[in-house]
Design a protein around this motif. Structure first.
Motif, PDB file in Angstrom:
ATOM      1  N   ARG A   4      71.291  17.262  44.641  1.00  0.00           N
ATOM      2  CA  ARG A   4      72.295  17.730  43.691  1.00  0.00           C
ATOM      3  C   ARG A   4      71.658  18.116  42.371  1.00  0.00           C
ATOM      4  NH1 ARG A   4      77.821  15.408  42.965  1.00  0.00           N
ATOM      5  NH2 ARG A   4      77.015  13.921  44.429  1.00  0.00           N
ATOM      6  N   ARG A   5      70.723  17.314  41.912  1.00  0.00           N
ATOM      7  CA  ARG A   5      70.180  17.510  40.573  1.00  0.00           C
ATOM      8  C   ARG A   5      68.695  17.858  40.601  1.00  0.00           C
ATOM      9  NH1 ARG A   5      73.937  15.239  36.971  1.00  0.00           N
ATOM     10  NH2 ARG A   5      75.550  14.067  38.036  1.00  0.00           N
ATOM     11  N   PHE A   6      68.236  18.420  41.706  1.00  0.00           N
ATOM     12  CA  PHE A   6      66.791  18.569  41.845  1.00  0.00           C
ATOM     13  C   PHE A   6      66.185  19.513  40.834  1.00  0.00           C
ATOM     14  CE2 PHE A   6      65.348  22.610  43.665  1.00  0.00           C
ATOM     15  CZ  PHE A   6      66.546  23.230  43.857  1.00  0.00           C
ATOM     16  N   LEU A   7      66.989  20.440  40.309  1.00  0.00           N
ATOM     17  CA  LEU A   7      66.464  21.332  39.277  1.00  0.00           C
ATOM     18  C   LEU A   7      66.933  20.960  37.873  1.00  0.00           C
ATOM     19  CD1 LEU A   7      66.830  24.810  40.990  1.00  0.00           C
ATOM     20  CD2 LEU A   7      64.791  23.449  40.732  1.00  0.00           C
ATOM     21  N   ALA A   8      67.780  19.945  37.773  1.00  0.00           N
ATOM     22  CA  ALA A   8      68.402  19.664  36.490  1.00  0.00           C
ATOM     23  C   ALA A   8      67.374  19.346  35.413  1.00  0.00           C
ATOM     24  CB  ALA A   8      69.382  18.507  36.627  1.00  0.00           C
ATOM     25  N   ALA A   9      66.439  18.464  35.737  1.00  0.00           N
ATOM     26  CA  ALA A   9      65.452  18.080  34.731  1.00  0.00           C
ATOM     27  C   ALA A   9      64.469  19.208  34.465  1.00  0.00           C
ATOM     28  CB  ALA A   9      64.711  16.824  35.189  1.00  0.00           C
ATOM     29  N   ASP A 154      59.872   4.230  43.634  1.00  0.00           N
ATOM     30  CA  ASP A 154      58.688   3.437  43.328  1.00  0.00           C
ATOM     31  C   ASP A 154      57.415   4.171  43.750  1.00  0.00           C
ATOM     32  OD1 ASP A 154      60.458   1.263  42.647  1.00  0.00           O
ATOM     33  OD2 ASP A 154      60.614   0.794  44.784  1.00  0.00           O
ATOM     34  N   VAL A 155      57.460   4.742  44.956  1.00  0.00           N
ATOM     35  CA  VAL A 155      56.291   5.430  45.495  1.00  0.00           C
ATOM     36  C   VAL A 155      55.952   6.656  44.663  1.00  0.00           C
ATOM     37  CG1 VAL A 155      55.358   6.634  47.510  1.00  0.00           C
ATOM     38  CG2 VAL A 155      56.752   4.566  47.817  1.00  0.00           C
ATOM     39  N   TYR A 156      56.969   7.476  44.386  1.00  0.00           N
ATOM     40  CA  TYR A 156      56.705   8.723  43.668  1.00  0.00           C
ATOM     41  C   TYR A 156      56.206   8.471  42.252  1.00  0.00           C
ATOM     42  CZ  TYR A 156      58.966  11.304  47.479  1.00  0.00           C
ATOM     43  OH  TYR A 156      59.280  11.844  48.695  1.00  0.00           O
ATOM     44  N   ARG A 157      56.782   7.495  41.566  1.00  0.00           N
ATOM     45  CA  ARG A 157      56.293   7.202  40.209  1.00  0.00           C
ATOM     46  C   ARG A 157      54.812   6.853  40.232  1.00  0.00           C
ATOM     47  NH1 ARG A 157      60.242   6.813  36.322  1.00  0.00           N
ATOM     48  NH2 ARG A 157      62.367   6.313  37.037  1.00  0.00           N
ATOM     49  N   ALA A 158      54.426   6.040  41.201  1.00  0.00           N
ATOM     50  CA  ALA A 158      53.039   5.584  41.248  1.00  0.00           C
ATOM     51  C   ALA A 158      52.079   6.706  41.615  1.00  0.00           C
ATOM     52  CB  ALA A 158      52.914   4.431  42.246  1.00  0.00           C
ATOM     53  N   VAL A 159      52.386   7.455  42.658  1.00  0.00           N
ATOM     54  CA  VAL A 159      51.425   8.476  43.099  1.00  0.00           C
ATOM     55  C   VAL A 159      51.396   9.660  42.138  1.00  0.00           C
ATOM     56  CG1 VAL A 159      51.552   7.766  45.509  1.00  0.00           C
ATOM     57  CG2 VAL A 159      53.063   9.576  44.710  1.00  0.00           C
ATOM     58  N   LEU A 160      52.556  10.034  41.588  1.00  0.00           N
ATOM     59  CA  LEU A 160      52.560  11.122  40.607  1.00  0.00           C
ATOM     60  C   LEU A 160      51.785  10.725  39.351  1.00  0.00           C
ATOM     61  CD1 LEU A 160      56.242  12.360  40.957  1.00  0.00           C
ATOM     62  CD2 LEU A 160      54.188  13.664  41.537  1.00  0.00           C
ATOM     63  N   PHE A 328      69.153  30.158  39.765  1.00  0.00           N
ATOM     64  CA  PHE A 328      68.186  29.703  38.779  1.00  0.00           C
ATOM     65  C   PHE A 328      66.834  29.569  39.454  1.00  0.00           C
ATOM     66  CE2 PHE A 328      72.286  27.654  38.022  1.00  0.00           C
ATOM     67  CZ  PHE A 328      72.599  28.103  36.742  1.00  0.00           C
ATOM     68  N   SER A 329      65.773  29.807  38.721  1.00  0.00           N
ATOM     69  CA  SER A 329      64.410  29.601  39.200  1.00  0.00           C
ATOM     70  C   SER A 329      63.563  29.127  38.029  1.00  0.00           C
ATOM     71  CB  SER A 329      63.804  30.887  39.770  1.00  0.00           C
ATOM     72  OG  SER A 329      64.492  31.314  40.924  1.00  0.00           O
ATOM     73  N   ALA A 330      62.590  28.259  38.323  1.00  0.00           N
ATOM     74  CA  ALA A 330      61.743  27.761  37.239  1.00  0.00           C
ATOM     75  C   ALA A 330      60.528  27.050  37.806  1.00  0.00           C
ATOM     76  CB  ALA A 330      62.518  26.797  36.350  1.00  0.00           C
ATOM     77  N   ASP A 331      59.471  26.995  37.010  1.00  0.00           N
ATOM     78  CA  ASP A 331      58.367  26.090  37.296  1.00  0.00           C
ATOM     79  C   ASP A 331      58.839  24.666  37.031  1.00  0.00           C
ATOM     80  OD1 ASP A 331      56.224  27.964  37.948  1.00  0.00           O
ATOM     81  OD2 ASP A 331      56.363  28.590  35.857  1.00  0.00           O
ATOM     82  N   MET A 332      58.282  23.713  37.782  1.00  0.00           N
ATOM     83  CA  MET A 332      58.728  22.331  37.700  1.00  0.00           C
ATOM     84  C   MET A 332      57.522  21.405  37.690  1.00  0.00           C
ATOM     85  SD  MET A 332      61.774  22.426  40.563  1.00  0.00           S
ATOM     86  CE  MET A 332      62.518  20.912  39.951  1.00  0.00           C
ATOM     87  N   THR A 333      57.782  20.148  37.407  1.00  0.00           N
ATOM     88  CA  THR A 333      56.802  19.088  37.602  1.00  0.00           C
ATOM     89  C   THR A 333      57.236  18.253  38.804  1.00  0.00           C
ATOM     90  OG1 THR A 333      57.954  17.491  36.199  1.00  0.00           O
ATOM     91  CG2 THR A 333      56.373  18.982  35.123  1.00  0.00           C
ATOM     92  N   GLY A 334      56.308  17.485  39.331  1.00  0.00           N
ATOM     93  CA  GLY A 334      56.673  16.595  40.422  1.00  0.00           C
ATOM     94  C   GLY A 334      57.747  15.613  40.015  1.00  0.00           C
ATOM     95  N   GLU A 335      57.677  15.117  38.789  1.00  0.00           N
ATOM     96  CA  GLU A 335      58.686  14.167  38.315  1.00  0.00           C
ATOM     97  C   GLU A 335      60.056  14.815  38.231  1.00  0.00           C
ATOM     98  OE1 GLU A 335      54.742  12.636  37.018  1.00  0.00           O
ATOM     99  OE2 GLU A 335      55.706  14.604  37.033  1.00  0.00           O
ATOM    100  N   SER A 336      60.127  16.060  37.740  1.00  0.00           N
ATOM    101  CA  SER A 336      61.431  16.701  37.564  1.00  0.00           C
ATOM    102  C   SER A 336      62.090  17.024  38.896  1.00  0.00           C
ATOM    103  CB  SER A 336      61.298  17.969  36.713  1.00  0.00           C
ATOM    104  OG  SER A 336      60.541  18.968  37.373  1.00  0.00           O
ATOM    105  N   LEU A 337      61.299  17.154  39.950  1.00  0.00           N
ATOM    106  CA  LEU A 337      61.861  17.375  41.277  1.00  0.00           C
ATOM    107  C   LEU A 337      62.177  16.059  41.967  1.00  0.00           C
ATOM    108  CD1 LEU A 337      62.560  19.201  43.723  1.00  0.00           C
ATOM    109  CD2 LEU A 337      60.168  18.961  44.416  1.00  0.00           C
ATOM    110  N   LEU A 338      61.181  15.210  42.103  1.00  0.00           N
ATOM    111  CA  LEU A 338      61.305  14.028  42.962  1.00  0.00           C
ATOM    112  C   LEU A 338      62.048  12.887  42.298  1.00  0.00           C
ATOM    113  CD1 LEU A 338      57.712  14.152  44.436  1.00  0.00           C
ATOM    114  CD2 LEU A 338      59.830  14.816  45.580  1.00  0.00           C
TER     115      LEU A 338
END
Length: 514
Positions: A4-9, A154-160, A328-338
């Motif tokens: 739902r919010r994968f592009l919001a951030a 937890d996993v994504y915060r650590a590996v990112l 909408f289209s944009a460059d993202m970071t791993g954090e803003s997606l995951l």
């Protein structure tokens, strides 16, 4: 799952795509619980002996936080009340709890993230062995060493944080163990493979009480079965080890369409992989709501810059001949997606209240079924899918068909190289219904489950007949061969060798290898 919010951030806009399995209703600390009397002949005094062995906690119905911690993520099974909840602090606690249940002849259920559509991680009157607090994640070079109770947040915060990534799901509250053992689809599977493909080792307590390390050199047959054979079949996982990949450029695109656009859009979308680079992934979400509307959302995620992805995205829209209502289209970071669902939330808050004290993300009551499509749909198949979803919207009931592109790295692994057999699918489908907490009784949820199965029936002329074990339908059991294809014989042989008495089985799950 939840997009739902994968592009919001990443873009500062609220992307309104339909979600499944991660939210949609208000949060809840769990329904009030009436303490249950001792069942299965196990007294409080006997349970006290287990509590004394544990570094974690043994929580009983009389304890103040029992009502908060005993429900699972899927609120459909909130009525299930265990005799006790073992919140394990480590592998020794898991072994002690398992040995206790076995010695007392007590039924038990296993929990890591607790998102099971069939309520496999809940228990009525038995011992609920919960690894949820075993959620540590550490990097050993490029390998992520993950506790069995870690959630994807937890996993994504650590590996990112280490500049790395591994392929897995999009719902931050899902347990990494459950999603991996069933296969593990997500944003990066066309480029990196499934979550189970990134798994390079696991530690498992088997039916004989032994702790076994499984990888490419030891306990290799068990390691094969763990990669797609489904959670809770062969033992209790206490730790996982994943090979991570560098996190590079990332971009996302999203476009919204009307129901009238669906046939042309689906025809173009399913043909897209013929030219689409493996570093790009897409979902076509077809969602009904209680207002009688049908929303069509097209999502694209690329391990590339927006400028690099734009020619393929624009080409798909041009091939469809349809103009989106908005995009909408944009460059993202791993954090803003995951971690988009988390926004500015703290680590603790980015969980369900039933998982972590202080968790605020919402729970829902949910059902699902699934399909795999190995070939593009002809006009008749496209129309059948369109008509079925339009009918659902006219009925004023929520529900969605979420179509995910496959191929790429998934298909480069042979169907029998791991237990996950659906390697040659062009795309997969999840037919799913979410209900906000308190808005649907069991009769409604059962009807929703039958609708999910009716989608399989409707689309049967054009599907492989396969189904994804992580999307099992509690209201319409399928044979094990639907989930495991040609691997079912080998899986049953593994089950017979490592768990001959059938100790590990879901209390509700329709998937059985025993």
């Amino acid at each position: 799952m939840d997009r739902r919010r994968f592009l919001a951030a990443g873009m500062g806009v609220l992307a309104g795509s339909w979600t499944a399995g991660c939210g949609g209703g208000g949060g809840s600390p769990g329904a009030p619980v009436t303490p249950v009397p001792p069942t299965q002949g196990v007294s409080d005094a006997e349970l006290a002996t287990l509590a004394a062995q544990m570094q974690g906690r043994l929580i009983l119905p009389a304890d103040a936080d029992f009502g908060t911690l005993r429900p699972g993520a899927n609120a459909r099974y909130d009525g299930a009340v265990p005799r006790a909840l073992a919140r394990c602090a480590g592998g020794a606690d898991v072994a002690a709890a398992f040995a206790f249940a076995r010695s007392k002849g007590m039924s038990f259920a296993l929990r890591s993230g607790s998102h099971s559509y069939v309520g496999a991680s809940t228990s009525d009157g038995g011992l609920l062995i919960d690894t949820g607090t075993m959620d540590s994640v550490r990097m050993d070079g490029t390998v992520a060493v993950v506790g069995a109770g870690a959630k994807l947040a937890d996993v994504y915060r650590a590996v990112l944080g280490a500049g790395r990534i591994l392929p897995s799901g999009s719902c931050v509250t899902v347990g990494v163990t459950g999603i991996t053992l069933g296969g593990g689809v997500g944003y990066f599977d066309r480029s990196m493979g499934l979550a189970c493909d990134a798994l390079i080792g696991a530690t498992v307590i088997t039916a004989d009480g032994q702790t076994r390390v499984c990888d490419a050199t030891q306990n290799t047959e068990l390691f094969w079965g763990l990669r797609g054979g489904g959670g809770g079949q062969f033992g209790i996982v206490t730790e996982l080890r994943f090979q991570t990949q560098p996190m590079g450029a990332l971009s996302g695109s999203i476009a919204y369409f009307t129901a009238a656009d669906l046939p042309a859009l689906l025809a173009a979308w399913q043909s897209w992989p013929a030219t689409l680079p493996e570093w790009a992934w897409s979902q076509l979400a077809i969602a009904s709501d209680t207002k009688g509307d049908l929303a069509i959302t097209l999502i694209g995620i690329a391990l590339a810059t927006n400028a690099q992805f734009k020619p393929w995205w624009d080409g798909l829209l041009a091939a469809s001949g349809r103009t989106p209502q908005n995009q909408f289209s944009a460059d993202m970071t791993g954090e803003s997606l995951l971690l988009a669902n988390c926004g500015t939330l703290s680590n603790a808050a980015c969980h369900l209240p039933t998982q972590v004290v202080g968790g605020v993300l919402p729970r829902v009551a949910m059902v699902a079924s699934s399909d795999f499509y190995h070939q593009t749909l002809p006009a008749a198949g496209i129309q059948a899918l369109t008509d079925a979803m339009v009918a659902r919207s006219k009925a004023g009931r929520p529900g969605a068909a979420l179509l995910d592109l496959m191929g790429g790295a998934i298909a480069r692994v042979a169907p029998d190289a791991t237990a996950f057999p659906h390697r040659n699918a062009l795309f997969g489908a999840q037919y799913v219904v979410e209900n906000r907490l308190g808005t649907a009784d069991e009769a409604t949820l059962h009807a929703d489950g039958l609708w999910a199965q009716s989608m399989r029936d409707t689309m049967k002329p054009w599907t492989s007949g396969g189904a994804y074990v992580n999307y099992a339908n509690a209201d319409a059991a399928l044979p094990a061969s639907a989930y495991f294809g040609g691997n079912v014989t080998r899986l049953r042989a593994l089950k017979a060798s490592i768990d001959p008495a059938g100790v590990f089985k879901s209390p509700r799950g329709p998937v059985s290898l025993g």
